[in-house]
Write a protein that holds these residues in place. Sequence first.
Motif, PDB file in Angstrom:
ATOM      1  N   ILE A  92      -7.337   3.522   8.881  1.00  0.00           N
ATOM      2  CA  ILE A  92      -8.220   4.031   8.009  1.00  0.00           C
ATOM      3  C   ILE A  92      -8.358   5.596   7.889  1.00  0.00           C
ATOM      4  CG2 ILE A  92      -9.636   1.936   8.702  1.00  0.00           C
ATOM      5  CD1 ILE A  92     -11.580   3.903  10.145  1.00  0.00           C
ATOM      6  N   THR A  93      -8.530   6.074   6.774  1.00  0.00           N
ATOM      7  CA  THR A  93      -8.763   7.428   6.519  1.00  0.00           C
ATOM      8  C   THR A  93     -10.246   7.677   6.779  1.00  0.00           C
ATOM      9  OG1 THR A  93      -6.889   7.214   4.801  1.00  0.00           O
ATOM     10  CG2 THR A  93      -8.158   9.043   4.654  1.00  0.00           C
ATOM     11  N   ASP A 117     -11.612   1.801   2.867  1.00  0.00           N
ATOM     12  CA  ASP A 117     -10.237   2.211   2.406  1.00  0.00           C
ATOM     13  C   ASP A 117      -9.032   1.750   3.532  1.00  0.00           C
ATOM     14  OD1 ASP A 117     -10.114   4.117   4.835  1.00  0.00           O
ATOM     15  OD2 ASP A 117     -11.045   5.584   3.566  1.00  0.00           O
ATOM     16  N   GLN A 149      -6.196  -0.004   5.558  1.00  0.00           N
ATOM     17  CA  GLN A 149      -4.683  -0.353   5.199  1.00  0.00           C
ATOM     18  C   GLN A 149      -4.023  -1.279   6.480  1.00  0.00           C
ATOM     19  OE1 GLN A 149      -2.482   1.811   2.379  1.00  0.00           O
ATOM     20  NE2 GLN A 149      -3.775   3.403   2.741  1.00  0.00           N
ATOM     21  N   THR A 182       0.854  -1.220   0.112  1.00  0.00           N
ATOM     22  CA  THR A 182       0.099   0.132   0.046  1.00  0.00           C
ATOM     23  C   THR A 182       1.050   1.248  -0.202  1.00  0.00           C
ATOM     24  OG1 THR A 182      -0.152   0.092   2.240  1.00  0.00           O
ATOM     25  CG2 THR A 182      -2.009  -1.277   1.190  1.00  0.00           C
TER      26      THR A 182
END
Length: 263
Positions: free
Chosen positions: A203-204, A209, A211, A140
């Motif tokens: 997470i964002t 999303d 990772q 990632t």
Amino acid sequence: MSDHTPTSDAPSRARALATRWLGIGLATVISVVTLGLGLTGRLNLYISPESVWFACAAAVVTLAGAIWSCTLPLGEEGDHGHDHGDSHEADAAPTPRRSLALAGTVTGGVVASGVVIAALVLPPASLSVELAMSRVGEQTALFAGADDVTLGVADTATFGVGDWASVFATATNTAAYDGKTVTLTGFVTPTDADGVNLTRLVITHCVIDAQPATLPVTIDAGEFDTGQWVEVEGTVKADADGSLHVEPTTVTAIDEPSDPYEY
């Protein structure tokens, strides 16, 4: 004499009820579930804490709109005030296009209803271990050195697993981190070389999303089950080949934290 009998009105009423459920009903249930999760602090199992207020505000607006819509007479949402001729004759003559549209509507309604019912029946749960294991080996951008490294001047005492994963992946002067003390929380995952990683999902916006951030930790592979949450206290060690790993002084098995993600 009017042709509108209770029998002929039954299909129209059923369609109106189905339409209201697909629109107002599902929106209401989703709004209530969202607000319930937000008020109990469990909405951050699905989205970042910064987005909770927006999701709850949107749920309030949706719920208010749904309540107002319920004041309309049943079926009026489909009455545009136009004369389309004999609606009963049109209903009695289905076309392939109408049949396809009906099939799509029914399928979408079943899927949407299933999602909503699952949200009501199933307890909120973290996807940490399952999602991380499904993405083992993925490279990632967040942890693969795509960003400039500016962590060297930061206070490493505040670093989580995600911060250290960025350092481990991108640091060019690993000796600068040798001996740094850490206290980290994550869950155990295996490595390709029969080692052990400390893992945490970062997470964002939401879990879509997410990772996985992983750190190699010197722990016996059979000491903890895969997915076991642990708290690790120890130091960062720089190897002769320039790689970094965590050398623990204590590793304590713990329950999954209420907020299993990093942001």
